[in-house]
Structure formats: structure tokens, C-alpha cells
Design a protein around this motif. Structure first.
Motif, PDB file in Angstrom:
ATOM      1  N   PRO A  70       5.701  -0.387   1.647  1.00 24.77           N
ATOM      2  CA  PRO A  70       7.080  -0.330   1.148  1.00 24.77           C
ATOM      3  C   PRO A  70       7.624   1.094   1.139  1.00 24.77           C
ATOM      4  CG  PRO A  70       5.647  -1.570  -0.351  1.00 24.77           C
ATOM      5  CD  PRO A  70       4.763  -0.859   0.608  1.00 24.77           C
ATOM      6  N   PRO A  71       8.928   1.253   1.299  1.00 21.64           N
ATOM      7  CA  PRO A  71       9.509   2.601   1.244  1.00 21.64           C
ATOM      8  C   PRO A  71       9.477   3.159  -0.172  1.00 21.64           C
ATOM      9  CG  PRO A  71      11.241   0.954   1.378  1.00 21.64           C
ATOM     10  CD  PRO A  71       9.951   0.222   1.572  1.00 21.64           C
ATOM     11  N   TRP A 111      11.341  17.814   4.981  1.00 18.61           N
ATOM     12  CA  TRP A 111      11.847  16.762   4.086  1.00 18.61           C
ATOM     13  C   TRP A 111      12.062  15.428   4.819  1.00 18.61           C
ATOM     14  CZ3 TRP A 111      16.049  19.395   0.497  1.00 18.61           C
ATOM     15  CH2 TRP A 111      15.381  20.237  -0.400  1.00 18.61           C
ATOM     16  N   GLU A 112      12.402  15.498   6.087  1.00 14.88           N
ATOM     17  CA  GLU A 112      12.629  14.256   6.827  1.00 14.88           C
ATOM     18  C   GLU A 112      11.348  13.434   6.984  1.00 14.88           C
ATOM     19  OE1 GLU A 112      14.447  15.039  10.553  1.00 14.88           O
ATOM     20  OE2 GLU A 112      16.388  15.637   9.689  1.00 14.88           O
ATOM     21  N   ASP A 113      10.193  14.076   6.810  1.00  8.92           N
ATOM     22  CA  ASP A 113       8.904  13.395   6.963  1.00  8.92           C
ATOM     23  C   ASP A 113       8.377  12.838   5.646  1.00  8.92           C
ATOM     24  OD1 ASP A 113       8.875  14.083   9.666  1.00  8.92           O
ATOM     25  OD2 ASP A 113       7.970  16.039   9.244  1.00  8.92           O
ATOM     26  N   VAL A 114       9.193  12.889   4.605  1.00 10.67           N
ATOM     27  CA  VAL A 114       8.741  12.381   3.298  1.00 10.67           C
ATOM     28  C   VAL A 114       9.105  10.907   3.182  1.00 10.67           C
ATOM     29  CG1 VAL A 114       8.998  12.611   0.802  1.00 10.67           C
ATOM     30  CG2 VAL A 114       8.942  14.660   2.242  1.00 10.67           C
ATOM     31  N   TYR A 115       8.130  10.067   3.443  1.00 10.64           N
ATOM     32  CA  TYR A 115       8.290   8.612   3.315  1.00 10.64           C
ATOM     33  C   TYR A 115       6.889   8.000   3.241  1.00 10.64           C
ATOM     34  CZ  TYR A 115       7.665   9.126   8.396  1.00 10.64           C
ATOM     35  OH  TYR A 115       7.218   9.491   9.641  1.00 10.64           O
ATOM     36  N   ASN A 116       6.801   6.711   3.036  1.00  9.46           N
ATOM     37  CA  ASN A 116       5.527   5.997   3.016  1.00  9.46           C
ATOM     38  C   ASN A 116       5.339   5.277   4.353  1.00  9.46           C
ATOM     39  OD1 ASN A 116       3.130   4.796   2.010  1.00  9.46           O
ATOM     40  ND2 ASN A 116       4.244   2.946   1.414  1.00  9.46           N
ATOM     41  N   PRO A 117       4.263   5.595   5.099  1.00  8.29           N
ATOM     42  CA  PRO A 117       3.098   6.426   4.784  1.00  8.29           C
ATOM     43  C   PRO A 117       3.421   7.921   4.869  1.00  8.29           C
ATOM     44  CG  PRO A 117       2.901   5.559   7.007  1.00  8.29           C
ATOM     45  CD  PRO A 117       4.115   4.905   6.399  1.00  8.29           C
ATOM     46  N   LEU A 118       2.730   8.718   4.070  1.00  6.13           N
ATOM     47  CA  LEU A 118       3.101  10.117   3.847  1.00  6.13           C
ATOM     48  C   LEU A 118       2.131  11.070   4.542  1.00  6.13           C
ATOM     49  CD1 LEU A 118       5.022  12.018   2.228  1.00  6.13           C
ATOM     50  CD2 LEU A 118       3.308  11.941   0.387  1.00  6.13           C
ATOM     51  N   GLN A 155      11.611   8.745  -6.099  1.00  8.24           N
ATOM     52  CA  GLN A 155      10.312   9.223  -5.617  1.00  8.24           C
ATOM     53  C   GLN A 155      10.483  10.188  -4.454  1.00  8.24           C
ATOM     54  OE1 GLN A 155       8.638   5.325  -4.882  1.00  8.24           O
ATOM     55  NE2 GLN A 155       7.083   5.590  -6.466  1.00  8.24           N
ATOM     56  N   ASN A 156      11.379   9.858  -3.541  1.00  5.48           N
ATOM     57  CA  ASN A 156      11.596  10.712  -2.393  1.00  5.48           C
ATOM     58  C   ASN A 156      12.064  12.097  -2.816  1.00  5.48           C
ATOM     59  OD1 ASN A 156      13.535  11.798  -0.124  1.00  5.48           O
ATOM     60  ND2 ASN A 156      12.105  10.386   0.888  1.00  5.48           N
ATOM     61  N   GLU A 157      13.004  12.115  -3.730  1.00 10.78           N
ATOM     62  CA  GLU A 157      13.530  13.404  -4.195  1.00 10.78           C
ATOM     63  C   GLU A 157      12.456  14.208  -4.912  1.00 10.78           C
ATOM     64  OE1 GLU A 157      16.934  12.474  -6.516  1.00 10.78           O
ATOM     65  OE2 GLU A 157      18.220  12.031  -4.779  1.00 10.78           O
ATOM     66  N   LYS A 158      11.640  13.532  -5.705  1.00  7.95           N
ATOM     67  CA  LYS A 158      10.578  14.227  -6.431  1.00  7.95           C
ATOM     68  C   LYS A 158       9.515  14.747  -5.470  1.00  7.95           C
ATOM     69  CE  LYS A 158       7.469  13.759 -10.379  1.00  7.95           C
ATOM     70  NZ  LYS A 158       7.016  12.905 -11.503  1.00  7.95           N
ATOM     71  N   MET A 159       9.156  13.929  -4.460  1.00 11.77           N
ATOM     72  CA  MET A 159       8.114  14.317  -3.518  1.00 11.77           C
ATOM     73  C   MET A 159       8.525  15.563  -2.734  1.00 11.77           C
ATOM     74  SD  MET A 159       5.076  12.720  -3.019  1.00 11.77           S
ATOM     75  CE  MET A 159       5.222  10.935  -2.989  1.00 11.77           C
ATOM     76  N   LEU A 163       0.818  -1.203   0.000  1.00 16.49           N
ATOM     77  CA  LEU A 163       0.000   0.000   0.000  1.00 16.49           C
ATOM     78  C   LEU A 163       0.854   1.257   0.000  1.00 16.49           C
ATOM     79  CD1 LEU A 163      -2.625  -0.883   2.786  1.00 16.49           C
ATOM     80  CD2 LEU A 163      -2.630  -1.575   0.374  1.00 16.49           C
ATOM     81  N   ALA A 164       0.393   2.264  -0.731  1.00 18.44           N
ATOM     82  CA  ALA A 164       0.904   3.631  -0.599  1.00 18.44           C
ATOM     83  C   ALA A 164      -0.149   4.423   0.155  1.00 18.44           C
ATOM     84  CB  ALA A 164       1.162   4.236  -1.972  1.00 18.44           C
ATOM     85  N   VAL A 165       0.222   5.078   1.244  1.00 22.06           N
ATOM     86  CA  VAL A 165      -0.744   5.781   2.094  1.00 22.06           C
ATOM     87  C   VAL A 165      -0.409   7.269   2.132  1.00 22.06           C
ATOM     88  CG1 VAL A 165      -1.675   6.020   4.429  1.00 22.06           C
ATOM     89  CG2 VAL A 165      -1.166   3.741   3.513  1.00 22.06           C
ATOM     90  N   ILE A 166      -1.437   8.094   1.863  1.00 26.02           N
ATOM     91  CA  ILE A 166      -1.305   9.547   1.896  1.00 26.02           C
ATOM     92  C   ILE A 166      -2.295  10.056   2.942  1.00 26.02           C
ATOM     93  CG2 ILE A 166      -1.631  11.683   0.592  1.00 26.02           C
ATOM     94  CD1 ILE A 166      -1.012  10.013  -1.964  1.00 26.02           C
ATOM     95  N   SER A 167      -1.792  10.676   4.024  1.00 27.68           N
ATOM     96  CA  SER A 167      -2.651  11.061   5.147  1.00 27.68           C
ATOM     97  C   SER A 167      -2.547  12.546   5.456  1.00 27.68           C
ATOM     98  CB  SER A 167      -2.271  10.249   6.391  1.00 27.68           C
ATOM     99  OG  SER A 167      -2.985  10.703   7.519  1.00 27.68           O
TER     100      SER A 167
END
Length: 471
Positions: A339-340, A358-365, A345-349, A314-318
Motif C-alpha cells: 500500500p502507498p 524526495w520523489e523516491d519516498v514511497y512504499n517500497p522504500l 507519512q510521506n512528508e515525515k519520511m 507489507l511495508a518494505v524498506i530496502s
């Protein structure tokens, strides 16, 4: 079974002009479907008027001006049921629904009535022209593409939910499915309903008869069962093994406890069976079991409105950090993976986040910092597309938001993401909020875009896990 759902001629025993009577509500439901070839049987009245329509009444079915009747509905006091049923069998009515609660009054001439029922069974089998649903049934619901839907329910329906792109059919041993649960789909239609059969105490028609019919029904994409007992276990098992390869089957089986089993005997006069055996059988047959009606309908809308996930990633956006933490806990509980992101993706996000986040950019987001920086529309679209740009990485996309204006965005964005990635399901979870706002969002997402919504994150994760058994 066809004549239960698509009758061209209907006879009603027990129709009434009194709005307080079940016979009145059944008749009004029938007249919403058609007033043609509807015949009433009444020993005293010459006619009955309902909704400005006057229908002639006949003393017996043998007085009718026609010889072929597709469906008879019997909604009489119990002491008159056997007489009416025997008439219908002799007249060779194709289908009979017994909406009365029993075949006879228990404690009055029991031996005589049991012998008579056995004689009626012999006649039923010998003539082999009539099928009987019930007693203790409130019949059927049947949706039609022309919008002329039929129900024999003793609850009056001003309108019916109708069909969607994909539809559920239900076989149940409770009138709830033809009353409150069906009515619930009229406000916001989460699930398309093709057919419902409330089979009651199974004097003749059983769940297996309906399964054979629904297997080839073109408007049935999935089948839900509420059963208190299973009439013919071997036949049922073989059917489900075959049908579940083509159409998902969901089973709500009651009577798991000793008290539950006793309640079943009181309700439908049948034996419940050992739930552990049934649960083990369901895994062999490809059936998914559920705990209650809420879970039944939630899982149904999940598998009918979106593609079934191909895997558990799952990709989660909250909108909230709490959503990210809870989704981690629940994913682990239900065997799902988060999954991470890839490095790309991290750089783009990070393009839509302030540097401090920026440190909070991961899955779940957690996307609140991004919403404040670039607004909800860009955040939800950019984050969703970025997660899914590597097509083999995630199997489902989950959004978690709360019902406040600040988190609202253009819902067409989700529809576009769905179109860009047609094999990836999208689910929307709500963390409370303004109830009027949430109802409006649900109506748009569920009815316009076929994106299922959930008010319980736990139930959503549980249903995703169960949906994977069908992939």
C-alpha cells in the motif's frame, strides 16, 4: 507415546564399543542423556565400555534385574530383528524403536517370516502393552527444559539445539530429520525443536498416533509432517481439522509424480496416494503444504518467531532500488499488497532524505540516500517507526539489506520496534554480501531477537503468503 520421549529405563539391542558402528553412536547419544537405568542386551559380551562408562550386558531381556522397561532400541542385523521384537512384546516393554532397516531378509523364508510377523501382530494386539516405531526408523528427539535432551539417532550429537520460546515438533518418514536437518540447527538455531519422531515403515506407530500425542504436548506450538503415505486417511483428516485450529500444521508430502511414487515403494514399501487428493484435503483441513525441507523450516521459523500477519499489506524498506522493484514483482506473484504511504507519512519520511531524493519516498522504500545523509541507525529506526505509526495500515514490516559494513546498524533497534508494535511481524532479507558478516548478523537476529532472516526474497514472499493461510 510418552515413554518414547521421556523414558525412565532404556534397553539397547546391538550396542557396540566400535565407534564405526551405529550401535555405538546410539549408545553414546543415550549416555549423554543418562547412564541410569540403561541396560544392554548382547549374546556374547558381559559388558560394554563407552565414554569411560562400563555397562553390564545381559544375554536376553529376561535376565534383566528389573521388570518394567519404558523403551527398547533394536539396532541389530535384520535376521535377528523379529526375535528381539518378540522378546520385547512378551516382556511388555512400553515402547520399541526398530532402527534396523527391515523386519526380515527378503527372499529368505518369506512365507515363514510373513506368517511370523502376523503372529507377532496378534500378540502385540492381545497383550496391548507395547507400541512399536519402525522398522527403518532412527527413533526420536526430545528436548527438555533442563537441557538434558534425548535422541536415539544413529548419528552422534555432541550437543542438541534445545527449546526456544515457541517450538516445532516433527513427524517424518525419513532419518534426515534426526541427522543433517537437526544438526543444522546447532550452528544457528532458527527454529526451536521440541520433538522429532522418525516413524519409518509404520509397522505399528503411525503419524496419527503422534498427532494425537502432540496435540496436547505443552512444548509443541506447531507441527511439521514429512509423509510418503498416509496410513488412515479418514482419521488423519479428522485430526488435522481439529488440531489445526490450535496449532499450525505444515505438510511436506512426497511422491507427487509417478517416479516419486515408485521411489517411495522402494524406500518405505508403502503406496504414496494421489497428491492432488491430498492437496485438496489439506485446504479443507487447514494444513499448509510446502515443496521441500528448506521451505518447511523457513515457514516454521517465520510463524514461530514472529506473530502471523493479520493481512497481506507489507511495508518494505530496502538498501537497494533492485529490492524495491523485485518486492513489487514478487508481492504481485504471491498475492501480497504494498500500500502507498499516507500523505503524513510521506512528508515525515522526507525529513531523513536529501531534497533531490524526495520523489523516491514511497512504499517500497529505497533508503540508501537516507543512509548516506543521516546514517544507518537513524534511517532504519525512523523509517520503520514511520511506516508503523498508523497501526491499521500495514500488516508486516520487511527490511532488505546486503552484507556490507555500510549497511550494518544496531540490531537492538529492530527489537525495540518489535516491542513497540508486538502484533506486527518483522522480517529481514539479505541480498548476498560478506558471508562471515551475514552469519554474525543471522546469529544475533535469529537467536537473540527471534527475528527471522532470509537469503531468498522469493522464498520469503512465498512463505509470507502461506503464513496468511494460518491467520
Amino acid at each position: 507415546m510418552e515413554s518414547f520421549f521421556y523414558p525412565h529405563s532404556i534397553v539397547i539391542y546391538g550396542a557396540s564399543e566400535n565407534f564405526q558402528k551405529s550401535g555405538n553412536r546410539v549408545l553414546r547419544n543415550i549416555l549423554n542423556y543418562t547412564s541410569k537405568n540403561v541396560y544392554l542386551i548382547h549374546p556374547r559380551k558381559e559388558s560394554i565400555k563407552v565414554n569411560e562408562i562400563t555397562l553390564k550386558a545381559y544375554k536376553t531381556i529376561f535376565d534383566l534385574p528389573v521388570k518394567n522397561i519404558d523403551l527398547a532400541i533394536i539396532i541389530l542385523p535384520v535376521q535377528y530383528v523379529l526375535d528381539a521384537l518378540e522378546e520385547c512384546i512378551i516382556f511388555q516393554v512400553k515402547s520399541v524403536i526398530l532402527e534396523s532397516g527391515a523386519l526380515y531378509l527378503k527372499g529368505e523364508n518369506d512365507e515363514y517370516n510373513v506368517n511370523r510377523i502376523n503372529q507377532i501382530r496378534v500378540k502385540l494386539n492381545k497383550l496391548n502393552q507395547t507400541r512399536v516405531m519402525g522398522p527403518n526408523s532412527i527413533g526420536i528427539y526430545s528436548a527438555n527444559k533442563n537441557g538434558m535432551d534425548l535422541t536415539t539417532s544413529l548419528i552422534y550429537f555432541e550437543k542438541m539445539p534445545g527449546l526456544k520460546k515457541k517450538n516445532l515438533s516433527i513427524v517424518s518418514q525419513t532419518g534426515l530429520t534426526l541427522s543433517g536437518l537437526l544438526l543444522g540447527q546447532n550452528y544457528i538455531q532458527e527454529v526451536g525443536i521440541s520433538k522429532i519422531a522418525a516413524i519409518g515403515n509404520k509397522f505399528d506407530v503411525t503419524e496419527s498416533d503422534l498427532l494425537d500425542y502432540l496435540e496436547s504436548d505443552p512444548n509443541t506450538n506447531a507441527i511439521a509432517l514429512y509423509l510418503e503415505d498416509i496410513k488412515d486417511g479418514k482419521r488423519f483428516m479428522n485430526q488435522c481439522k481439529r488440531i489445526s485450529k490450535k496449532k499450525p500444521i505444515l505438510l511436506l508430502k512426497s511422491g507427487k509424480t509417478e517416479k516419486g511414487k515408485k521411489a517411495i515403494i522402494s524406500h518405505t514399501k508403502s503406496m504414496a496416494g494421489d497428491y492432488k487428493i491430498i492437496e485438496a484435503m489439506s485446504k479443507q483441513m487447514g494444513i499448509v503444504t510446502v515443496e521441500d525441507f528448506n521451505e518447511l523450516f523457513t515457514l516454521s521459523k517465520m510463524i514461530l518467531s514472529q506473530p502471523i500477519p493479520k493481512g497481506n499489506r507489507l511495508a518494505v524498506i530496502s538498501i537497494s532500488g533492485a529490492g524495491t522493484v523485485l518486492s513489487c514483482d514478487l508481492a504481485e506473484k504471491y498475492g501480497l499488497e504494498l500500500p502507498p504511504m499516507s500523505k503524513a507519512q510521506n512528508e515525515k519520511m522526507r525529513e531523513i532524505y536529501p531534497k533531490w531524493a524526495w520523489e523516491d519516498v514511497y512504499n517500497p522504500l529505497d533508503i540508501w540516500a537516507s543512509v548516506e545523509l543521516v546514517g544507518p541507525n537513524k534511517t532504519y529506526e525512523f523509517a520503520g517507526e514511520t511506516f508503523l505509526e498508523e497501526e491499521s495500515q500495514f500488516d508486516a514490516l520487511v527490511y532488505l539489506i546486503t552484507g556490507i559494513k555500510e549497511s550494518e546498524f544496531d540490531w537492538d533497534i529492530l527489537h525495540q520496534i518489535n516491542g513497540n508494535h508486538p502484533d506486527i511481524p518483522i522480517y529481514m532479507g539479505f541480498f548476498g554480501g560478506d558471508k562471515k558478516l551475514l552469519l554474525n548478523w543471522r546469529e544475533i537476529l535469529e537467536e537473540k531477537y527471534d527475528i527471522p532472516t532470509f537469503t531468498s526474497l522469493s522464498l520469503m514472499m512465498k512463505c509470507i503468503s502461506k503464513a496468511l493461510r494460518l491467520s
